[in-house]
Design a protein around this motif. Structure first.
Motif, mmCIF file in Angstrom:
data_model
loop_
_atom_site.group_PDB
_atom_site.id
_atom_site.type_symbol
_atom_site.label_atom_id
_atom_site.label_comp_id
_atom_site.label_asym_id
_atom_site.label_seq_id
_atom_site.Cartn_x
_atom_site.Cartn_y
_atom_site.Cartn_z
ATOM 1 N N HIS A 219 8.648 8.079 1.764
ATOM 2 C CA HIS A 219 8.920 9.522 1.869
ATOM 3 C C HIS A 219 7.640 10.329 1.626
ATOM 4 N N ARG A 220 6.936 10.006 0.534
ATOM 5 C CA ARG A 220 5.722 10.750 0.227
ATOM 6 C C ARG A 220 4.635 10.470 1.262
ATOM 7 N N PHE A 221 4.539 9.199 1.662
ATOM 8 C CA PHE A 221 3.487 8.785 2.600
ATOM 9 C C PHE A 221 3.559 9.588 3.900
ATOM 10 N N MET A 222 4.783 9.738 4.450
ATOM 11 C CA MET A 222 4.912 10.436 5.734
ATOM 12 C C MET A 222 5.359 11.886 5.560
ATOM 13 N N ALA A 223 5.421 12.339 4.291
ATOM 14 C CA ALA A 223 5.772 13.730 3.974
ATOM 15 C C ALA A 223 7.106 14.160 4.586
ATOM 16 N N TRP A 224 8.087 13.271 4.479
ATOM 17 C CA TRP A 224 9.446 13.552 4.967
ATOM 18 C C TRP A 224 10.371 13.441 3.762
ATOM 19 N N ARG B 87 0.853 -1.209 0.000
ATOM 20 C CA ARG B 87 0.000 0.000 0.000
ATOM 21 C C ARG B 87 0.884 1.253 0.000
ATOM 22 N N ILE B 88 1.926 1.251 0.828
ATOM 23 C CA ILE B 88 2.807 2.428 0.883
ATOM 24 C C ILE B 88 3.472 2.649 -0.473
ATOM 25 N N GLN B 89 3.888 1.562 -1.123
ATOM 26 C CA GLN B 89 4.500 1.704 -2.456
ATOM 27 C C GLN B 89 3.492 2.286 -3.461
ATOM 28 N N ARG B 90 2.253 1.764 -3.415
ATOM 29 C CA ARG B 90 1.213 2.284 -4.337
ATOM 30 C C ARG B 90 0.971 3.771 -4.113
ATOM 31 N N LEU B 91 1.133 4.202 -2.874
ATOM 32 C CA LEU B 91 0.889 5.606 -2.539
ATOM 33 C C LEU B 91 2.129 6.474 -2.756
ATOM 34 N N LEU C 224 9.074 -0.031 0.517
ATOM 35 C CA LEU C 224 8.979 1.169 1.352
ATOM 36 C C LEU C 224 9.815 2.294 0.748
ATOM 37 N N GLY C 225 11.005 1.940 0.253
ATOM 38 C CA GLY C 225 11.790 2.898 -0.527
ATOM 39 C C GLY C 225 12.666 3.836 0.272
#
Ligand code: ZN
Length: 406
Positions: free
Chosen positions: A100-105, A92-96, A157-158
């Motif tokens: 970095h983007r997911f947690m805006a960091w 899900r995190i990868q799809r989003l 996760l990246g």
């Protein structure tokens, strides 16, 4: 425990490691300290070392947003693979768009391997040579982590840095248990490297991979693990299996085995799980570059704030009438605008702002302490100001500071 350093000569990094790390100020030749300053260049930015990484277990450093973290001086954050794999799920995190983007960091991120959490589940897991089968602490569902799965999750996760899947054990474990876990960690290190080399996504991200040295408190096992892991083309070397139930002297003895063996190795040395200022200072002195811990944030949420020379417990009634800031001159949002009295009130009323402000303060204090250490090393003055830094750190050891649960 005897701490005789092994006589084998130091080893360099094997061919193939990308080593995105540069030593800027090497440890002095007179042996007065092993402290050194460096620069780790990652896809999302540069990390000056020695450095401390706040821990964002669930893709958030509890109670803080990314602006709070930046203001506190964080240049890299650690996120937990185990927790994010279970919830909300790495796919899900990868799809989003990735972590970095997911947690805006948008600064560097490091993910751990998940090994520590999985192995800590105790009653809930079984370990074999292929991997670990475990039950989720959230809902009891069955899962399996292997070196390959851990690398795949971390690639999804990246983060800028991934960590090889390892088998940690408590420092005080019997020698046979440590030997078994250390040998398994070495086999899993090679499998982690192979899986990482095969991962197209890891390559596209420019993701680094760090390997984990184990070996407990036994000098022979520690030396053997250091040599085996350092012979592999990792980008950095984690010193695992410490910051557990060992004494500060035992930890120092283990570092006196590891660091001399890595003397000519250009890669960063990362001691996982250490977080009290005095422990950080001692480990830097012994040659460690990177740290992470939940400690400064965890104790802040219990009302314990760090100041030069010690700590304050904001739950103490004496602070209810104290108009002073936690620390005069501290640039954090708590000290710039609020009194100890207000913080003491917030903690008694269990107001959410209290947790945020105290966490901002402790991370600001810890990251500023690391900046002072770096400045001293870069100026060639670390041995001269070490005592001054010790006084500032206070004498709070992790064991005494941990106190209450998260
Ligand atoms: Zn402050």
């Amino acid at each position: 425990m005897s701490a005789a350093a092994p006589t084998s000569s130091p080893i360099g990094a094997p061919a193939g490691s990308r080593a995105p790390f540069e030593v800027i100020t090497a440890a002095p030749r007179d042996g007065s300290t092993q402290a050194r300053a460096g620069r780790l260049t990652l896809p999302h930015g540069v990390v000056e070392t020695p450095q401390f990484m706040p821990v964002g277990t669930n893709a958030t450093v509890k109670a803080l947003d990314p602006d709070d973290l930046e203001r506190a001086g964080a240049s890299i954050v650690l996120a937990n693979t185990y927790h994010l794999y279970l919830r909300p799920g790495h796919e899900r995190i990868q799809r989003l768009g990735g972590l970095h983007r997911f947690m805006a960091w948008d600064r560097p991120l490091l993910t751990d391997s998940g090994g520590f959490q999985v192995v800590s589940l105790d009653q809930l897991r079984s370990i074999d040579d292929d991997g670990v089968t475990f039950k989720s602490h959230l809902d009891g569902s069955a899962h399996r982590l292997t070196p390959e799965a851990s690398i795949e999750i971390q690639a999804a996760l990246g983060a800028d840095v991934a960590v090889a899947f390892d088998h940690p054990v408590f420092p005080s474990s019997p020698r046979a248990v440590v030997a078994d876990a250390t040998a398994r960690t070495e086999r899993w290190a090679e499998r982690s490297l192979e899986a990482h080399a095969r991962s197209e996504r890891a390559r596209e991200l420019g993701q680094s991979l760090f390997g984990v040295i184990q070996g407990g408190l036994d000098p022979e096992l520690r030396a053997e693990s250091t040599q085996t892991i350092a012979a592999l083309p990792f980008d950095g070397l984690n010193i695992g299996g410490l910051a557990g139930d060992e004494t500060p002297i035992q930890r120092a003895d283990a570092l006196r085995v590891v660091v001399p063996l890595l003397a000519d190795d250009p890669r960063p040395r990362y001691l996982m799980g250490l977080g009290s200022p005095i422990d950080l200072l001692d480990a830097v002195d012994l040659g460690v570059d990177l740290f992470d811990s939940v400690l400064p944030a965890r104790v802040a949420r219990t009302g314990q704030v760090w100041i030069p020379g010690g700590r304050l417990n904001l739950r103490n009634a004496a602070f209810l009438d104290d108009p002073n800031p936690i620390e005069e001159g501290c640039p954090c949002p708590a000290c710039r605008r609020f009194s100890r009295a207000y913080l003491a009130h917030l903690f008694r009323a269990r107001e959410l702002l209290g947790y945020r402000l105290a966490t901002c303060h402790n991370l600001t204090f810890t990251l500023d302490f690391m900046a002072r250490i770096r400045a001293a090393i870069q100026a060639g003055r670390f041995p001269d100001v070490r005592q001054e830094l010790r006084v500032r750190a206070g004498r709070i050891r992790a064991g005494e500071a941990a106190g209450e649960p998260a």
